[in-house]
Enzyme design. Structure first.
Site, mmCIF file in Angstrom:
data_model
loop_
_atom_site.group_PDB
_atom_site.id
_atom_site.type_symbol
_atom_site.label_atom_id
_atom_site.label_comp_id
_atom_site.label_asym_id
_atom_site.label_seq_id
_atom_site.Cartn_x
_atom_site.Cartn_y
_atom_site.Cartn_z
ATOM 1 N N TYR A 6 0.820 -1.210 0.000
ATOM 2 C CA TYR A 6 0.000 0.000 0.000
ATOM 3 C C TYR A 6 0.856 1.264 0.000
ATOM 4 O O TYR A 6 0.371 2.351 -0.299
ATOM 5 C CB TYR A 6 -0.941 0.030 1.220
ATOM 6 C CG TYR A 6 -2.014 -1.040 1.206
ATOM 7 C CD1 TYR A 6 -2.199 -1.870 0.111
ATOM 8 C CD2 TYR A 6 -2.846 -1.223 2.300
ATOM 9 C CE1 TYR A 6 -3.165 -2.862 0.116
ATOM 10 C CE2 TYR A 6 -3.824 -2.211 2.314
ATOM 11 C CZ TYR A 6 -3.973 -3.029 1.216
ATOM 12 O OH TYR A 6 -4.937 -4.007 1.223
ATOM 13 N N LYS B 242 3.396 -15.311 2.473
ATOM 14 C CA LYS B 242 3.288 -16.052 1.205
ATOM 15 C C LYS B 242 4.719 -16.380 0.783
ATOM 16 O O LYS B 242 5.177 -16.033 -0.313
ATOM 17 C CB LYS B 242 2.544 -15.181 0.183
ATOM 18 C CG LYS B 242 2.166 -15.871 -1.102
ATOM 19 C CD LYS B 242 1.097 -16.936 -0.931
ATOM 20 C CE LYS B 242 0.834 -17.629 -2.275
ATOM 21 N NZ LYS B 242 0.032 -18.852 -2.131
ATOM 22 N N ASP C 286 -3.099 -18.141 1.906
ATOM 23 C CA ASP C 286 -4.262 -18.806 1.294
ATOM 24 C C ASP C 286 -4.820 -19.862 2.250
ATOM 25 O O ASP C 286 -6.040 -19.988 2.417
ATOM 26 C CB ASP C 286 -3.908 -19.414 -0.079
ATOM 27 C CG ASP C 286 -2.508 -20.016 -0.124
ATOM 28 O OD1 ASP C 286 -1.747 -19.837 0.844
ATOM 29 O OD2 ASP C 286 -2.176 -20.685 -1.122
ATOM 30 N N ASP D 120 -5.241 -6.609 6.090
ATOM 31 C CA ASP D 120 -6.448 -5.892 5.670
ATOM 32 C C ASP D 120 -7.539 -6.904 5.319
ATOM 33 O O ASP D 120 -8.680 -6.830 5.789
ATOM 34 C CB ASP D 120 -6.068 -5.038 4.439
ATOM 35 C CG ASP D 120 -7.164 -4.079 4.033
ATOM 36 O OD1 ASP D 120 -8.151 -3.963 4.767
ATOM 37 O OD2 ASP D 120 -7.025 -3.444 2.966
ATOM 38 N N ASP E 55 -10.840 -8.371 7.931
ATOM 39 C CA ASP E 55 -12.246 -8.229 7.536
ATOM 40 C C ASP E 55 -12.940 -9.584 7.526
ATOM 41 O O ASP E 55 -14.099 -9.697 7.935
ATOM 42 C CB ASP E 55 -12.356 -7.578 6.150
ATOM 43 C CG ASP E 55 -12.493 -6.066 6.261
ATOM 44 O OD1 ASP E 55 -12.222 -5.528 7.358
ATOM 45 O OD2 ASP E 55 -12.871 -5.419 5.271
#
Ligand code: NAD
Length: 355
Positions: free
Chosen positions: A142, A191, A223, A247, A251
């Site tokens: 980001y 990852k 994942d 992020d 959620d």
């Protein structure tokens, strides 16, 4: 003790829910002998209306001069058509960066009394769950280099994920310290089978693991983590992960609690000053009706007591009061599913009675 708290009520239901949290803090102050001084500052749409900008300098200065900051929420349809840098939500990024908030703590807890609100199968959540997500907040993709260029197939856009040793070390430290105060189990999500930045992340987390032998630490690929959160959320205690993975996963975790009005958050820097806010938005559809659920904001205030002021007993008193009120069957409209419900002020009264 004396504590100076900057209040950023913001827009929509912001003023109602922050007022509830202030009442709870004042009661805590009376019972435990603390003085909380509250100073309100403008942020978001109300700041645009009053000063022509979403994050006035006075607000930033006030927050930096305070011991901690409590935020309601910003935004609403009135300001939706303004250009990007004038939008209320821009103020959130501005205040986070001005305060150097590099850690985001997002608990996702399924309250026994609210099991029926969880979208997962009953047998999966039979024992509830209580997860703390530690998300890196100021690095990664980001904030990485980005742009447009001409590639092999024409127009091409790119974003880059980069993490420095310093950024990973400081979030790893927060995560291990957090795990140490809870059930001492940390899962680091990355990852690393694909990304170089994840491989450095994993290496540094392992280095820190040696400094915290009392904390059980394991890695998990992102994942797999997304699947495990809905397959068996109770396996998680503390999760630490990068900005983008955090992020998305936070959620997902909040959704499986089934109740957006219940979830607090804390954003922390390398000093004790933090910014505490509910994870939900300004809910313009119910603003001004005294029906918003103030519990996420009240629990954000409880997080402030613990993380900024080290007042564990006082913080626990608030959490226990919320538990008792829910177990006694009291609900705001968002949790009542059409049954009789309490208003924002009434449920706040009940929480105060149970402190
Ligand atoms: P929202 O979280 O405000 O509302 C989503 C739904 O949940 C609505 O139906 C709302 O009534 C309900 N809800 C949210 N909080 C509640 C509470 N405490 N009690 C009862 N019901 C509650 O999300 P949205 O509708 O997508 O966004 C509304 C505005 O909030 C937008 O302007 C958005 O940009 C802004 N927003 C701000 C923040 C923030 O300030 N941190 C975060 C998200 C969205």
């Amino acid at each position: 003790m004396n504590y100076n708290i900057a209040l950023l009520k913001g827009d929509g239901i912001g003023p109602e829910i922050v007022d509830s949290a202030v009442r709870v803090l004042e009661e805590i102050g009376k019972r435990y002998g603390h003085v909380f001084n509250f100073t309100p500052y403008l942020i978001g749409g109300c700041a645009i209306d009053a000063c022509g900008e979403p994050l006035p300098r006075e607000t930033v200065e006030g927050c930096l001069a305070s011991d901690s900051v409590l935020l309601g929420a910003v935004g609403g349809p009135k300001w939706d058509t303004l250009p990007g840098n004038m939008r209320p939500e821009k103020a959130l990024l501005g205040i986070r960066s001005a305060m150097g908030l590099f850690t985001n703590l997002r608990p996702a807890k399924l309250y026994p009394a609210l099991k029926g609100d969880c979208p997962l199968r009953e047998d999966i959540v039979a024992n509830g769950f209580d997860i703390m997500i530690v998300r890196e907040l100021t690095g990664g993709i980001y904030f990485g280099e980005r742009g447009m260029r001409q590639g092999k197939y024409g127009e091409e856009a790119y974003d880059t994920e980069a993490y420095s040793r310093m950024e990973i070390e400081r979030i790893a430290k927060v995560a291990f310290e957090t795990a140490r105060k809870r059930r001492k189990k940390l899962i680091s999500i990355d990852k690393a089978n694909v990304l170089e930045s994840s491989r450095l992340w994993r290496k540094i987390v392992h280095e820190y693991s040696e400094k915290y032998p009392d904390v059980e630490c394991a890695d998990m690929l992102v994942d797999n983590a997304a699947m495990q959160l809905v397959r068996n959320p109770a396996q998680f205690d503390v999760i630490v992960t990068s900005n983008m993975f955090g992020d998305i996963l936070s959620d997902e975790a909040s959704q499986i609690t089934g109740s957006i009005g219940m979830l607090p958050s804390a954003s922390l820097s390398d000093n004790t000053r933090g910014l505490y806010e509910p994870i939900h938005g300004s809910a313009p559809d119910i603003a001004g009706k005294n029906i918003a659920n103030p519990i996420a904001t009240i629990l954000s205030a409880a997080m402030m007591l613990l993380y900024s002021f080290s007042l564990k007993e006082e913080s626990d008193a608030i959490i226990n009061a919320v538990d008792k009120v829910l177990l006694a069957g009291y609900r705001t409209a968002d949790l009542a599913h059409g049954a009789p419900s309490l208003s924002t002020t009434e449920i706040t009264d009940k929480i105060i009675e149970n402190l």
